[in-house]
Scaffold this motif. Structure first.
Motif, PDB file in Angstrom:
ATOM      1  N   LEU A 190      -2.437   6.484  -7.477  1.00 41.51           N
ATOM      2  CA  LEU A 190      -2.631   5.236  -6.740  1.00 41.51           C
ATOM      3  C   LEU A 190      -4.107   5.004  -6.402  1.00 41.51           C
ATOM      4  O   LEU A 190      -4.569   3.862  -6.323  1.00 41.51           O
ATOM      5  CB  LEU A 190      -1.806   5.253  -5.457  1.00 41.51           C
ATOM      6  CG  LEU A 190      -0.294   5.123  -5.624  1.00 41.51           C
ATOM      7  CD1 LEU A 190       0.416   5.408  -4.309  1.00 41.51           C
ATOM      8  CD2 LEU A 190       0.075   3.735  -6.139  1.00 41.51           C
ATOM      9  N   GLU A 198      -0.050  -3.982  -1.892  1.00 41.67           N
ATOM     10  CA  GLU A 198       1.008  -3.140  -2.442  1.00 41.67           C
ATOM     11  C   GLU A 198       0.539  -1.692  -2.560  1.00 41.67           C
ATOM     12  O   GLU A 198       1.281  -0.757  -2.250  1.00 41.67           O
ATOM     13  CB  GLU A 198       1.438  -3.647  -3.833  1.00 41.67           C
ATOM     14  CG  GLU A 198       2.208  -4.952  -3.816  1.00 41.67           C
ATOM     15  CD  GLU A 198       1.273  -6.153  -3.706  1.00 41.67           C
ATOM     16  OE1 GLU A 198       0.039  -5.965  -3.731  1.00 41.67           O
ATOM     17  OE2 GLU A 198       1.790  -7.290  -3.607  1.00 41.67           O
ATOM     18  N   ARG A 199      -0.712  -1.485  -3.002  1.00 40.01           N
ATOM     19  CA  ARG A 199      -1.220  -0.122  -3.134  1.00 40.01           C
ATOM     20  C   ARG A 199      -1.336   0.554  -1.775  1.00 40.01           C
ATOM     21  O   ARG A 199      -0.996   1.744  -1.623  1.00 40.01           O
ATOM     22  CB  ARG A 199      -2.582  -0.135  -3.833  1.00 40.01           C
ATOM     23  CG  ARG A 199      -3.033   1.263  -4.249  1.00 40.01           C
ATOM     24  CD  ARG A 199      -4.470   1.297  -4.675  1.00 40.01           C
ATOM     25  NE  ARG A 199      -5.369   1.241  -3.508  1.00 40.01           N
ATOM     26  CZ  ARG A 199      -6.623   1.706  -3.517  1.00 40.01           C
ATOM     27  NH1 ARG A 199      -7.136   2.216  -4.615  1.00 40.01           N
ATOM     28  NH2 ARG A 199      -7.374   1.616  -2.436  1.00 40.01           N
ATOM     29  N   THR A 200      -1.821  -0.176  -0.780  1.00 44.55           N
ATOM     30  CA  THR A 200      -1.946   0.403   0.565  1.00 44.55           C
ATOM     31  C   THR A 200      -0.591   0.839   1.106  1.00 44.55           C
ATOM     32  O   THR A 200      -0.443   1.934   1.666  1.00 44.55           O
ATOM     33  CB  THR A 200      -2.583  -0.617   1.518  1.00 44.55           C
ATOM     34  OG1 THR A 200      -3.872  -0.997   1.015  1.00 44.55           O
ATOM     35  CG2 THR A 200      -2.735  -0.034   2.907  1.00 44.55           C
ATOM     36  N   LEU A 201       0.415  -0.015   0.924  1.00 44.04           N
ATOM     37  CA  LEU A 201       1.755   0.333   1.396  1.00 44.04           C
ATOM     38  C   LEU A 201       2.337   1.485   0.591  1.00 44.04           C
ATOM     39  O   LEU A 201       2.993   2.383   1.149  1.00 44.04           O
ATOM     40  CB  LEU A 201       2.670  -0.893   1.304  1.00 44.04           C
ATOM     41  CG  LEU A 201       4.096  -0.724   1.837  1.00 44.04           C
ATOM     42  CD1 LEU A 201       4.087  -0.256   3.294  1.00 44.04           C
ATOM     43  CD2 LEU A 201       4.866  -2.033   1.700  1.00 44.04           C
ATOM     44  N   ALA A 202       2.098   1.491  -0.713  1.00 44.54           N
ATOM     45  CA  ALA A 202       2.597   2.581  -1.562  1.00 44.54           C
ATOM     46  C   ALA A 202       1.977   3.911  -1.156  1.00 44.54           C
ATOM     47  O   ALA A 202       2.647   4.953  -1.154  1.00 44.54           O
ATOM     48  CB  ALA A 202       2.300   2.272  -3.026  1.00 44.54           C
ATOM     49  N   GLN A 231       7.999  -6.995   0.655  1.00 46.68           N
ATOM     50  CA  GLN A 231       6.826  -6.117   0.603  1.00 46.68           C
ATOM     51  C   GLN A 231       7.217  -4.704   0.177  1.00 46.68           C
ATOM     52  O   GLN A 231       6.514  -4.067  -0.618  1.00 46.68           O
ATOM     53  CB  GLN A 231       6.151  -6.084   1.976  1.00 46.68           C
ATOM     54  CG  GLN A 231       5.508  -7.388   2.398  1.00 46.68           C
ATOM     55  CD  GLN A 231       4.987  -7.327   3.819  1.00 46.68           C
ATOM     56  OE1 GLN A 231       5.704  -6.925   4.747  1.00 46.68           O
ATOM     57  NE2 GLN A 231       3.745  -7.744   4.012  1.00 46.68           N
ATOM     58  N   SER A 234       7.943  -4.515  -3.598  1.00 53.67           N
ATOM     59  CA  SER A 234       6.714  -4.542  -4.401  1.00 53.67           C
ATOM     60  C   SER A 234       6.038  -3.171  -4.412  1.00 53.67           C
ATOM     61  O   SER A 234       5.570  -2.696  -5.461  1.00 53.67           O
ATOM     62  CB  SER A 234       5.754  -5.602  -3.845  1.00 53.67           C
ATOM     63  OG  SER A 234       6.314  -6.892  -3.948  1.00 53.67           O
ATOM     64  N   ALA A 235       5.991  -2.522  -3.245  1.00 52.60           N
ATOM     65  CA  ALA A 235       5.356  -1.198  -3.171  1.00 52.60           C
ATOM     66  C   ALA A 235       6.155  -0.159  -3.945  1.00 52.60           C
ATOM     67  O   ALA A 235       5.586   0.678  -4.647  1.00 52.60           O
ATOM     68  CB  ALA A 235       5.209  -0.780  -1.702  1.00 52.60           C
TER      69      ALA A 235
END
Length: 465
Positions: A190, A198-202, A231, A234-235
């Protein structure tokens, strides 16, 4: 300026073209050797194939093996390939690095070849240490802290410097390589993506809620993260697009293998033989050899082809002889594994096999790299028959992993075993390992923790992570 002369003594290995060819043949797999033979037949008119049945040994083959052993001493004195031996420094003067050969099928070896262009010898030595302690999926085989202590002592380097090299591998050409666990692997992948919501949440999910993701409890996960369903989806979609393991087979990569060695059981015990592809019947044309036996300078070019043909036949004979002797020792030492399964896999090192066949560890490393053995228990790489001895135990890591799997498979469905309970059961069998080691093996086999196995018995394994 004053000119001076100084005498200096030193040792070096002079690699003749014939010896270089023998080393390259040693490393070829069965399909590669077959291709090499076909190309040699097209290139050299003095070579021909034999029509004898596979397994029949004639006087000419024995003579070729005997002649080839003259080069064996020099072969065994070559620098040991550091990646396969688990240590050492890779320098520009490594003669084996100049051997012409096809690209390795091992991604770790290909990565080392790339790093050789930009990293110095000290950095490469530390990279070799980490890559040699990764499993086939790219994860560290042992606890990171223990490996740091081991590597710092073995290479005489600072722990911080050794960890810095691991971080460079982790976030380098193959993101996630040398990761300690799936969470670290996913975070590294990541980290190289473009910043987005999305990257931050992932990143939050794989860092803090990977178990919840594995249990597929999306409502609880959304509540814990304070996000809505769109959201979260998406993550999760972004996470699922990542590799579950640092090293994975390409989709278009050949999925079947051709065994180099065959093993079968008879009334007298276990028998070992080379497969047809691993033992090509190639010889120098006797008619051409007789025609060139006389003197004269008109056949200089043909005599060069004759010498080339003779060396190729000798090199193949020595390669097959070494492969067969090595496989026989491996089968003899791992008979219990062939009869009882993974839990009986005995600890075995390159040095032990090398001592048994009277050769150097580097020779065993080369002859077992990329070679497959077909047994009643399946077809797998020869290197699987090597096992590292666990400290304080008489068994290897692979055997302990099989024991952990067996205990989990036989546990009560309403009362799954916790990691410390599994460690206690193994201790009663004389295998003393830490709880975190049990957890690591469980993660490597994609088996969920005890609490998830209890709450969701239908999903006893984590889906890819």
């Amino acid at each position: 300026m004053k000119n001076t002369m100084r005498a200096q003594l030193g040792q070096s290995v002079n690699l003749t073209p014939q010896l270089l060819q023998a080393i390259r043949l040693l490393q070829l797999t069965a399909p590669q050797l077959e291709l090499e033979m076909r190309q040699a037949l097209e290139r050299n008119p003095l070579l021909e194939t034999e029509e004898d049945e596979i397994g029949e040994t004639d006087a000419e083959s024995e003579a070729a093996i005997e002649a080839a052993t003259v080069e064996a001493a020099a072969w065994d004195e070559l620098p040991e390939p550091s990646f396969l031996a688990g240590g050492g420094t890779i320098g520009e003067d490594d003669a084996t690095a100049r051997i012409a050969a096809g690209e390795s099928t091992d991604a770790r070896v290909r990565l080392l070849e790339q790093l050789r262009l930009t990293w110095d010898d000290g950095e490469l030595a530390m990279a070799v240490f980490w890559l040699d302690r990764c499993d086939d999926r790219g994860y560290l085989e042992l606890d990171r802290e223990a490996l740091l202590a081991e590597g710092a002592a073995a290479l005489d380097v600072a722990i911080d410097g050794l960890e810095a090299i691991r971080q460079r591998l982790l976030h380098g050409e193959c993101p996630g390589l040398a990761a300690a666990d799936p969470s670290e692997c996913l975070r590294a992948q990541l980290a190289v993506l473009r910043p987005s919501a999305e990257r931050t949440l992932a990143l939050r999910i794989v860092r803090e809620h990977l178990d919840a993701l594995a249990s597929q409890d999306h409502s609880a996960l959304a509540t814990a993260l304070g996000v809505d369903g769109a959201q979260l989806r998406s993550a999760i979609a972004l996470i699922l697009s990542l590799r579950a393991h640092p090293l994975e087979r390409d989709a278009d990569e050949q999925t079947h293998v051709v065994p180099d060695v065959l093993v079968w059981r008879t009334g007298d015990g276990w028998r070992v033989g080379l497969s047809a592809g691993a033992m090509p019947k190639l010889r120098v044309s006797p008619h051409c050899e007789q025609a060139l036996a006389g003197g004269g300078s008109d056949h200089t070019a043909l005599r060069g082809l004759l010498d080339e043909a003779r060396w190729l036949v000798r090199g193949i004979a020595m390669r097959n002889e070494t492969l067969l002797k090595t496989a026989q020792v491996l089968v003899e030492r791992q008979r219990e594994f062939l009869e009882r399964g993974e839990e009986a896999l005995a600890p075995l090192t390159l040095k032990e096999v090398a001592d048994a066949i009277g050769m150097h560890e580097s020779t065993v490393s080369r002859i077992t790299s990329g070679k497959y053995i077909q047994t009643p228990r399946g077809t797998f790489e020869l290197k699987r028959l090597f096992a590292v001895r666990l400290e304080g135990a008489t068994v290897g890591a692979a055997a302990v992993k099989a024991m952990v799997k067996r205990l989990i498979e036989s546990e009560p469905t309403n009362a799954p075993l916790a990691d410390d309970a599994i460690a206690g059961l193994l201790a009663r069998q004389g295998v003393r390992i830490a709880r975190r080691t049990v957890a690591k093996y469980r993660d490597q086999m994609s088996i969920a923790p005890a609490n998830l196995r209890r709450t969701q018995p239908q999903a006893r394994t984590m889906s890819g992570f």
